[in-house]
Design an enzyme around this catalytic site. Structure first.
Site, short mmCIF file in Angstrom:
data_model
loop_
_atom_site.label_atom_id
_atom_site.label_comp_id
_atom_site.label_asym_id
_atom_site.label_seq_id
_atom_site.Cartn_x
_atom_site.Cartn_y
_atom_site.Cartn_z
N PHE A 216 0.86 -1.19 0.00
CA PHE A 216 0.00 0.00 0.00
C PHE A 216 0.88 1.23 0.00
O PHE A 216 1.72 1.41 0.89
CB PHE A 216 -0.92 0.04 1.23
CG PHE A 216 -1.86 1.21 1.20
CD1 PHE A 216 -3.13 1.10 0.63
CD2 PHE A 216 -1.48 2.45 1.70
CE1 PHE A 216 -3.98 2.20 0.55
CE2 PHE A 216 -2.32 3.56 1.63
CZ PHE A 216 -3.58 3.42 1.07
N ASP A 322 9.13 3.38 1.84
CA ASP A 322 7.90 4.06 2.26
C ASP A 322 7.71 3.82 3.75
O ASP A 322 7.25 2.76 4.17
CB ASP A 322 6.73 3.50 1.44
CG ASP A 322 5.38 4.06 1.87
OD1 ASP A 322 5.29 4.66 2.95
OD2 ASP A 322 4.41 3.90 1.10
N LYS A 353 1.97 10.47 8.52
CA LYS A 353 1.32 9.91 9.72
C LYS A 353 1.90 10.47 11.03
O LYS A 353 1.63 11.61 11.37
CB LYS A 353 1.37 8.39 9.66
CG LYS A 353 0.38 7.83 8.61
CD LYS A 353 0.17 6.35 8.82
CE LYS A 353 -0.79 5.74 7.81
NZ LYS A 353 -2.14 5.68 8.33
N THR A 378 2.03 24.72 -4.98
CA THR A 378 1.81 25.96 -4.24
C THR A 378 2.30 25.85 -2.80
O THR A 378 3.11 26.66 -2.35
CB THR A 378 0.31 26.34 -4.24
OG1 THR A 378 -0.09 26.58 -5.58
CG2 THR A 378 0.07 27.60 -3.42
#
Lengths: 494, 494
Positions: A216, A322, A353, A378
């Site tokens: 994931f 990750d 997280k 931005t």
């Protein structure tokens, strides 16, 4: 649990949680980190109770509530305990899908949140790439970069795990194409420029990011193309034809399956090499979670990850780790990949997280694209959240929370192992030994366990098809573990 | 400008901004919104000055500063004025790429930022889809949803413009596939489920989002596939083979090119219909900006957008209006698409920037996917930012800022028109009449104009290849416009 039960026998019963159910709790043997934290869960009503039901019905008219787990009152939540509008107080070992690092309403974090620097950061949100604040270097040096993984001294800040991964992927694509062109000094060709505007190669290259089965990495279009957790995450969304390698699904207990597991890891690495060398869209990076989390808490050995690092080096493929869910202390190291003892660091490490902000670390200056505005948006993250992460790091250091998590994790793992022998149908494939409190086990009636947990005062989550995943905060102590263990046993007995 | 100059003659000179340059400013004819806002820019050093240069060098060791425009001290910035570490104070008509709505260090926003509700929201960030706070319904009903576009009464919250658009795209794909299956009650086929996990059709469908040439919708993989602004945004990043339709590039002044422009818009609509009916990846949605912003401030008429709505209705294609840059008051309406007088609302409207939070609005309940967890992620936005947006809306109402922006925009447009006659090489294709302060013009030496502006005390941005874009805040008043106009004239004369 033996020590817990022995201690409990010496004390009077401590609480009534459910009608007709007497439960006992251990007295903390270690000083609690916070005064004022509830001593135990307190379940007053069925969950959701009447107040929650009313509020959910109101919310549902304007906001999708079908994935709602429980409504919370965060102003009344403290430490490891989450409160709801009906006055129920639960021990929270899910922690906002592994995102609350140092407790609800943490006093040190509240102090940072109430500071004038924070107020200004909230109100005067900059376009960071164009107009960073005068104190931005200081905020990231004393915060985000202070805990940068070894060998990685630069950061690109983002908003959440998905875009942290996607900006890392973008950096990987730009780096690979720069190499193919012959270096940072070589200009884009006319063909590159023209075709990029048409979404066609070579400007939009026929390259890929390789990920693993049951991985994931997020749910936007690029990250979702590398996510292979569940169909419900992916159905109906167009995806890039990027490759997935086999992840070594290990057998437990590990000590009984040494040969089999080694073989599974060798085969997975062979699959990685096969894909790198043969896939029609060559991977410019491999992305991997140290522990596959949403996909069911799947672990692999440090040897596997060292093998992956060696293969990616050999084939000039970048390694992106990750750490969105595993990072920031929960595994008993600050970064889960610290467990691997790599010879050379990963090329990029993504985070979100528990950091309460997001982005990716890198070390190689060539991963800065050759021109400005290639990696840009931005906001590029949020200084308010970076200020909060700094306070989180301070709290982790003050309370030595990474070591706490390693220690409490060992205790919890040992007790769960004992419980597994007592309730073999309820706790299977216990995993996470030596990985702090980042533990999980499979259960024959997982969904029922998760549901019943609220009744015994515990908020707990699942992952994959049948895993119960433990994701307590870093301030989870032995006495919290005892409450969790007693709660689980109560469910198993029911 | 005539009235401004006449007024100036009656007053003594007001400030020395650059050595050897005497400048005059108008006295506000309307009461300033805030006491304590600087009366004028104050340029003490070259920009960047010595303090900024030192800080940028420090920042560059850990953070890419090549896109840095200027370093700011936000604690010292107020209202329309941005300050830097060297004590320079500039009138800011760029406003963090059109993102600051009601002024730096706005007192009402600071009050919200210092509230206990905010402190809790910062520290106790929820996984919104699972564990919303008890006051979430109230926060969005009195905030985000209070300003929802007509006909749209639901919201999915996100983090920034890119993921706001991508989640809207995901909703569009799910809606289309649901229709193709025969409705929300029809289950996914085995083939859908299996192929989705392989990133293959039909589970990962061969469908597309159509956008327009020179559009900008973000820079993650899905949004970037719909972005067609500049090669530097797209080079080296894999993209979906999604279609782009012609955008009607109008000629100015509009009144001199009525027939030509109508023809251009008709041709663009024909191109839209051709793509919808023939593209090999059928578009399930069209995404469009009311004013193409990053792509160079390209406008089209309300008739064009009404035609686009009619075409999308005719062909059962959803219309997503990307109001990330145009939304929240800057065009003299709260939403720019309010100018169009549509018979039926857009299907989805995305927002970010001045809302200081992000997401998409929708009305049709069928745009809620048929099962939970299909549109989901850990944070799903940020309640802290939703609380801030509520305060922004209160401030917009209190000061009647949408009407202010319409009025000041008309004034500024008129004065720029006059200036254009005086300096025809400097101001070409002035656009945005009747669109509040959302104005732009082309300039033969655009980059030089932007650079020189700092020397005369103005922070201003560009868009596309040669446009100067004005993006003042909603608290921009006539006296600020006068300062801007004088500054521009000074540059044009130089």
């Amino acid at each position: 649990m033996a020590s817990l039960r022995a201690a409990a026998q010496l004390r009077p019963m401590a609480a009534r949680v459910l009608p007709r159910t007497v439960r006992t709790y251990a007295t903390p043997s270690v000083k609690p980190f916070f005064t004022g934290e509830p001593e135990r869960p307190h379940v007053k009503t069925a969950i959701p109770g009447p107040e929650s039901q009313k509020a959910v019905a109101e919310l549902d008219t304007v906001f999708d509530t079908r994935s709602l787990n429980m409504l919370a009152n965060y102003q009344k939540s403290f430490g490891n305990y989450i409160s709801d509008p009906d006055g129920n107080v639960l021990l929270d070992v899910y922690a906002q899908i592994a995102s609350i690092p140092v407790g609800y309403s943490n006093p040190h974090l509240l102090k940072a949140a109430r500071s004038e620097q924070m107020a200004s950061a909230i109100v005067n949100r900059p376009a960071l790439g164009n107009f960073p604040s005068h104190d931005w270097a200081d905020i990231i040096k004393t915060g985000i970069l202070k805990v940068a993984p070894k060998g990685l001294d630069q950061v690109f800040t983002a908003m959440a795990g998905s875009d942290a991964n996607e900006t890392a992927y973008k950096a990987a694509f730009m780096y690979r194409r720069q190499q193919e062109r012959g270096g940072a000094h070589v200009e884009f060709s006319e063909e590159d420029i023209a075709s990029s505007m048409l979404n066609q190669a070579p400007g939009a290259p026929q390259l890929s990011i390789m990920s693993f089965k049951t991985a994931f990495h997020g749910r936007l279009f690029g990250s979702l193309s590398t996510t292979r957790s569940k169909p419900i995450h992916k159905l109906d969304i167009p995806a890039f034809d990027w490759p997935q390698a086999t992840f070594p699904l290990l057998k437990y207990p590990l000590e009984d399956h040494v040969e089999e597991n080694r073989k599974a890891e060798d085969e997975a690495l062979a699959d990685v090499e096969r894909i790198i060398t043969t896939h029609h869209l060559p991977p410019c990076a491999v992305v991997v979670e140290p522990i596959q989390s949403e996909g069911g808490d799947n672990h692999a050995s440090p040897a596997f990850f060292r093998g992956l690092r060696a293969l990616t080096k050999k084939h000039n493929v970048l390694l992106i780790v990750d750490e969105v869910q595993t990072g920031v202390g929960a595994t008993g190291k600050f970064w889960a990949h610290d467990h691997w003892n790599l010879e050379t660091p990963p090329d990029m490490v993504t985070f979100s997280k528990k950091a309460q902000t997001a982005g990716y670390y890198f070390g190689n200056p060539e991963l800065r694209p050759n021109k400005p505005y290639r990696q840009f948006n931005t906001w590029m993250g949020d200084p308010a959240r970076a200020i909060l992460f700094r306070a989180i790091i301070e709290e982790i250091e003050r309370l030595d929370l990474v070591n706490n998590t390693a220690k409490v994790g060992n205790y919890l793992y040992g007790e769960l192992e004992r419980l597994a022998k007592q309730y073999p149908g309820e706790i299977q494939n216990l995993r996470g030994k030596g990985q702090g409190t980042f533990l999980a086990f499979d259960s024959n009636r997982r969904d029922e366990v998760l549901k019943k947990a609220k009744g015994v005062g515990i908020n707990i989550g699942g992952s994959g098809e049948r895993a119960v995943r433990l994701r307590p905060m870093l301030i989870f102590q032995e006495h919290h573990a005892d409450i969790l263990l007693e709660g689980l046993e109560k469910i198993f007995k029911s």
